[in-house]
Design a protein around this motif. Structure first.
Motif, PDB file in Angstrom:
ATOM      1  N   ALA A 107      71.043  21.737  66.319  1.00  0.00           N
ATOM      2  CA  ALA A 107      71.403  23.142  66.177  1.00  0.00           C
ATOM      3  C   ALA A 107      70.270  23.931  65.540  1.00  0.00           C
ATOM      4  CB  ALA A 107      72.669  23.277  65.342  1.00  0.00           C
ATOM      5  N   GLN A 108      69.661  23.372  64.522  1.00  0.00           N
ATOM      6  CA  GLN A 108      68.579  24.073  63.830  1.00  0.00           C
ATOM      7  C   GLN A 108      67.354  24.245  64.722  1.00  0.00           C
ATOM      8  OE1 GLN A 108      68.099  22.941  59.498  1.00  0.00           O
ATOM      9  NE2 GLN A 108      69.580  21.357  60.071  1.00  0.00           N
ATOM     10  N   ALA A 109      67.203  23.366  65.712  1.00  0.00           N
ATOM     11  CA  ALA A 109      66.051  23.444  66.610  1.00  0.00           C
ATOM     12  C   ALA A 109      66.338  24.281  67.850  1.00  0.00           C
ATOM     13  CB  ALA A 109      65.632  22.035  67.035  1.00  0.00           C
ATOM     14  N   THR A 110      67.556  24.801  67.977  1.00  0.00           N
ATOM     15  CA  THR A 110      67.941  25.569  69.163  1.00  0.00           C
ATOM     16  C   THR A 110      67.478  27.013  69.036  1.00  0.00           C
ATOM     17  OG1 THR A 110      69.877  24.159  69.512  1.00  0.00           O
ATOM     18  CG2 THR A 110      69.880  26.314  70.591  1.00  0.00           C
ATOM     19  N   SER A 111      66.832  27.517  70.060  1.00  0.00           N
ATOM     20  CA  SER A 111      66.295  28.874  70.046  1.00  0.00           C
ATOM     21  C   SER A 111      67.406  29.889  70.296  1.00  0.00           C
ATOM     22  CB  SER A 111      65.220  29.035  71.128  1.00  0.00           C
ATOM     23  OG  SER A 111      64.160  28.129  70.922  1.00  0.00           O
ATOM     24  N   PRO A 112      67.196  31.129  69.829  1.00  0.00           N
ATOM     25  CA  PRO A 112      68.170  32.189  70.133  1.00  0.00           C
ATOM     26  C   PRO A 112      68.322  32.381  71.637  1.00  0.00           C
ATOM     27  CG  PRO A 112      66.630  32.897  68.427  1.00  0.00           C
ATOM     28  CD  PRO A 112      66.096  31.609  68.974  1.00  0.00           C
ATOM     29  N   ILE A 113      69.487  32.819  72.066  1.00  0.00           N
ATOM     30  CA  ILE A 113      69.733  33.065  73.489  1.00  0.00           C
ATOM     31  C   ILE A 113      68.915  34.265  73.944  1.00  0.00           C
ATOM     32  CG2 ILE A 113      71.495  33.792  75.145  1.00  0.00           C
ATOM     33  CD1 ILE A 113      73.499  32.129  73.613  1.00  0.00           C
ATOM     34  N   GLU A 114      68.304  34.130  75.110  1.00  0.00           N
ATOM     35  CA  GLU A 114      67.538  35.229  75.677  1.00  0.00           C
ATOM     36  C   GLU A 114      68.459  36.281  76.297  1.00  0.00           C
ATOM     37  OE1 GLU A 114      64.412  35.571  75.346  1.00  0.00           O
ATOM     38  OE2 GLU A 114      63.745  33.562  74.740  1.00  0.00           O
ATOM     39  N   VAL A 115      67.894  37.434  76.620  1.00  0.00           N
ATOM     40  CA  VAL A 115      68.657  38.476  77.290  1.00  0.00           C
ATOM     41  C   VAL A 115      69.292  37.939  78.566  1.00  0.00           C
ATOM     42  CG1 VAL A 115      68.445  40.670  78.534  1.00  0.00           C
ATOM     43  CG2 VAL A 115      67.344  40.387  76.310  1.00  0.00           C
ATOM     44  N   PHE A 116      68.576  37.058  79.268  1.00  0.00           N
ATOM     45  CA  PHE A 116      69.065  36.511  80.534  1.00  0.00           C
ATOM     46  C   PHE A 116      69.775  35.172  80.347  1.00  0.00           C
ATOM     47  CE2 PHE A 116      64.499  35.999  79.944  1.00  0.00           C
ATOM     48  CZ  PHE A 116      64.355  34.628  79.904  1.00  0.00           C
ATOM     49  N   GLY A 117      70.133  34.836  79.118  1.00  0.00           N
ATOM     50  CA  GLY A 117      70.960  33.678  78.830  1.00  0.00           C
ATOM     51  C   GLY A 117      70.236  32.340  78.911  1.00  0.00           C
ATOM     52  N   PRO A 118      71.010  31.277  79.250  1.00  0.00           N
ATOM     53  CA  PRO A 118      72.413  31.303  79.661  1.00  0.00           C
ATOM     54  C   PRO A 118      73.356  31.367  78.462  1.00  0.00           C
ATOM     55  CG  PRO A 118      71.625  29.044  79.664  1.00  0.00           C
ATOM     56  CD  PRO A 118      70.440  29.904  79.318  1.00  0.00           C
ATOM     57  N   GLY A 119      74.554  31.925  78.704  1.00  0.00           N
ATOM     58  CA  GLY A 119      75.575  31.923  77.667  1.00  0.00           C
ATOM     59  C   GLY A 119      76.030  33.298  77.257  1.00  0.00           C
ATOM     60  N   ILE A 120      76.617  33.350  76.057  1.00  0.00           N
ATOM     61  CA  ILE A 120      77.104  34.615  75.499  1.00  0.00           C
ATOM     62  C   ILE A 120      75.886  35.366  74.977  1.00  0.00           C
ATOM     63  CG2 ILE A 120      78.723  35.698  73.902  1.00  0.00           C
ATOM     64  CD1 ILE A 120      80.206  33.001  73.762  1.00  0.00           C
ATOM     65  N   MET A 121      75.453  36.385  75.701  1.00  0.00           N
ATOM     66  CA  MET A 121      74.149  36.978  75.397  1.00  0.00           C
ATOM     67  C   MET A 121      74.217  38.142  74.426  1.00  0.00           C
ATOM     68  SD  MET A 121      72.936  39.088  78.770  1.00  0.00           S
ATOM     69  CE  MET A 121      73.975  40.268  79.620  1.00  0.00           C
ATOM     70  N   HIS A 122      75.282  38.960  74.465  1.00  0.00           N
ATOM     71  CA  HIS A 122      75.331  40.065  73.499  1.00  0.00           C
ATOM     72  C   HIS A 122      76.742  40.587  73.334  1.00  0.00           C
ATOM     73  CE1 HIS A 122      74.704  42.870  77.107  1.00  0.00           C
ATOM     74  NE2 HIS A 122      75.753  43.413  76.517  1.00  0.00           N
ATOM     75  N   VAL A 123      76.916  41.368  72.262  1.00  0.00           N
ATOM     76  CA  VAL A 123      78.109  42.179  72.045  1.00  0.00           C
ATOM     77  C   VAL A 123      77.658  43.631  72.063  1.00  0.00           C
ATOM     78  CG1 VAL A 123      79.868  42.855  70.346  1.00  0.00           C
ATOM     79  CG2 VAL A 123      79.398  40.422  70.777  1.00  0.00           C
ATOM     80  N   CYS A 124      78.456  44.483  72.711  1.00  0.00           N
ATOM     81  CA  CYS A 124      78.104  45.894  72.861  1.00  0.00           C
ATOM     82  C   CYS A 124      78.991  46.759  71.975  1.00  0.00           C
ATOM     83  CB  CYS A 124      78.265  46.319  74.314  1.00  0.00           C
ATOM     84  SG  CYS A 124      78.042  48.093  74.590  1.00  0.00           S
ATOM     85  N   TYR A 125      78.345  47.683  71.244  1.00  0.00           N
ATOM     86  CA  TYR A 125      79.038  48.634  70.383  1.00  0.00           C
ATOM     87  C   TYR A 125      78.825  50.031  70.950  1.00  0.00           C
ATOM     88  CZ  TYR A 125      78.565  44.562  67.377  1.00  0.00           C
ATOM     89  OH  TYR A 125      78.589  43.279  66.881  1.00  0.00           O
ATOM     90  N   GLN A 126      79.915  50.739  71.214  1.00  0.00           N
ATOM     91  CA  GLN A 126      79.816  52.104  71.719  1.00  0.00           C
ATOM     92  C   GLN A 126      80.233  53.045  70.598  1.00  0.00           C
ATOM     93  OE1 GLN A 126      82.504  53.855  74.770  1.00  0.00           O
ATOM     94  NE2 GLN A 126      80.663  53.845  76.034  1.00  0.00           N
ATOM     95  N   VAL A 127      79.368  54.008  70.285  1.00  0.00           N
ATOM     96  CA  VAL A 127      79.561  54.822  69.078  1.00  0.00           C
ATOM     97  C   VAL A 127      79.212  56.281  69.341  1.00  0.00           C
ATOM     98  CG1 VAL A 127      78.959  52.825  67.644  1.00  0.00           C
ATOM     99  CG2 VAL A 127      77.195  54.482  68.227  1.00  0.00           C
TER     100      VAL A 127
END
Length: 352
Positions: A107-127
């Motif tokens: 887990a500590q060696a796992t890189s952050p998810i890129e914009v193109f994933g794969p996986g849960i890439m972002h949460v969107c906030y509309q304000v």
């Protein structure tokens, strides 16, 4: 919140067809009642809390330690998993930040998810633009992925977009809406909401087929079907930080939260191999609020998902975990309707 009725017609991760139909809704008799929460692994709960409270106005509503949870042990592949969690609430949905006491070496060696994933890439906030949420997010330690200046993708619509990462690599899409430019009978009650959670996939057709079956929404909003209409252009790149980005997307409404599914053709998403570690920094699960665990399990499997764990006590109810065809971790949780984690706590889905 009535402003969102107008603004949402043109909002998405990057842009959306003006002729696209509105997102379909969950059937009234669906065993799935909404999204209870989205999980995210962080390094420092207090630091994360301060950022999301100050910039995005999420409210801290609970602190819970997870210990002796058989499902978490099974998903992590080891015994004795411990995590302190903090539930942060918006008007329509919740994020559950998790800090693991004993993260694995993988887990500590796992890189952050890129914009193109794969996986849960972002949460969107509309304000509301007047909140200056994006500027506060950067001032609190986040970094922009595209250009620093927010981008108005469609000159006919007063919505401005940005992608940025917090200090743990979690990607946030922030959409500023210029309320003054909307023809509204009265000001909106709430200035902020969580717009959607986004998945990046190597195969949008396969993943939308699964969620259409799971959610009972065979007709859903779709834009950019390859190789015809596509999401692309300099302004889109200025939001995502990609060069010559091209992609397509689809959207499902899970009562209180929208699910966005993205496939980038310009930056092909790798087919997931082994699942991302449960305790790796980043978004790690989407938990659905269900009314019956057995029925939800059967529905999940019929749709093409794989169940990973048996029922486990959690949050005053029970939860099972499964994976969608891409391996994204999906929780199916049943609790009393007045429980903190239930999506049914949000009056009228956060509109009132």
């Amino acid at each position: 919140m009535r402003m969102w009725k107008l603004a949402l017609a043109t909002s998405g991760a990057l842009t959306m067809s003006a002729c696209a139909s509105q997102t379909s809704e969950l059937p009234e008799d669906s065993v799935i009642k909404g999204v209870g929460w989205v999980g995210a692994v962080v390094s420092d709960l207090d630091k994360t809390t301060a950022l999301y409270e100050d910039a995005i106005d999420l409210k801290q509503v609970d602190d819970t330690a997870i210990t002796g949870n058989k499902a978490f042990d099974q998903l992590a592949g080891r015994e004795g998993v411990e995590a302190q969690t903090r539930m942060m609430r918006s008007v329509n949905m919740q994020l559950r930040f998790m800090s693991f006491a004993n993260p694995s070496a993988k887990a500590q060696a796992t890189s952050p998810i890129e914009v193109f994933g794969p996986g849960i890439m972002h949460v969107c906030y509309q304000v509301d633009q007047e909140t200056k949420t994006y500027q506060k997010f950067l001032a609190g330690g986040a970094t922009h992925l595209g250009k620093k200046e927010m981008q108005q993708l469609n000159p006919r619509n007063p919505v401005y977009y940005s992608y940025s990462r917090d200090f743990d690599g979690l990607i946030a899409e922030i959409e500023h809406v210029d309320i003054a430019q909307l023809d509204l009978p009265k000001p909106p009650k709430n200035q902020r909401r969580i717009r959607h959670v986004a998945l990046a996939t190597p195969d949008v057709d396969r993943l939308t087929e699964f969620y259409a079956a799971l959610l009972g929404q065979p007709e859903f909003r779709r834009f950019g079907q390859w190789p015809f209409l596509r999401m692309e252009g300099e302004k889109s790149d200025a939001v995502s930080g990609l060069d010559n980005g091209v992609g397509e997307a689809a959207w499902f409404q899970i009562r209180n939260l929208e699910l966005e599914i993205f496939q980038f053709h310009s930056h092909p998403t790798e087919a997931p191999g082994t699942p991302r570690p449960l305790d790796a920094p980043g978004y790690n699960m989407i938990v659905l609020d269900v009314s019956n665990l057995d029925e939800a399990r059967a529905l999940f499997e019929r749709a093409g998902g794989t169940i990973e764990t048996g029922p486990t006590a959690m949050d005053g109810g029970e939860i099972i975990f499964g994976r969608d065809p891409d391996g994204n971790l999906i929780g199916l949780q049943v609790t009393p309707t007045d429980a903190l984690v239930s999506s049914r706590n949000f009056r009228n889905n956060g509109i009132e």
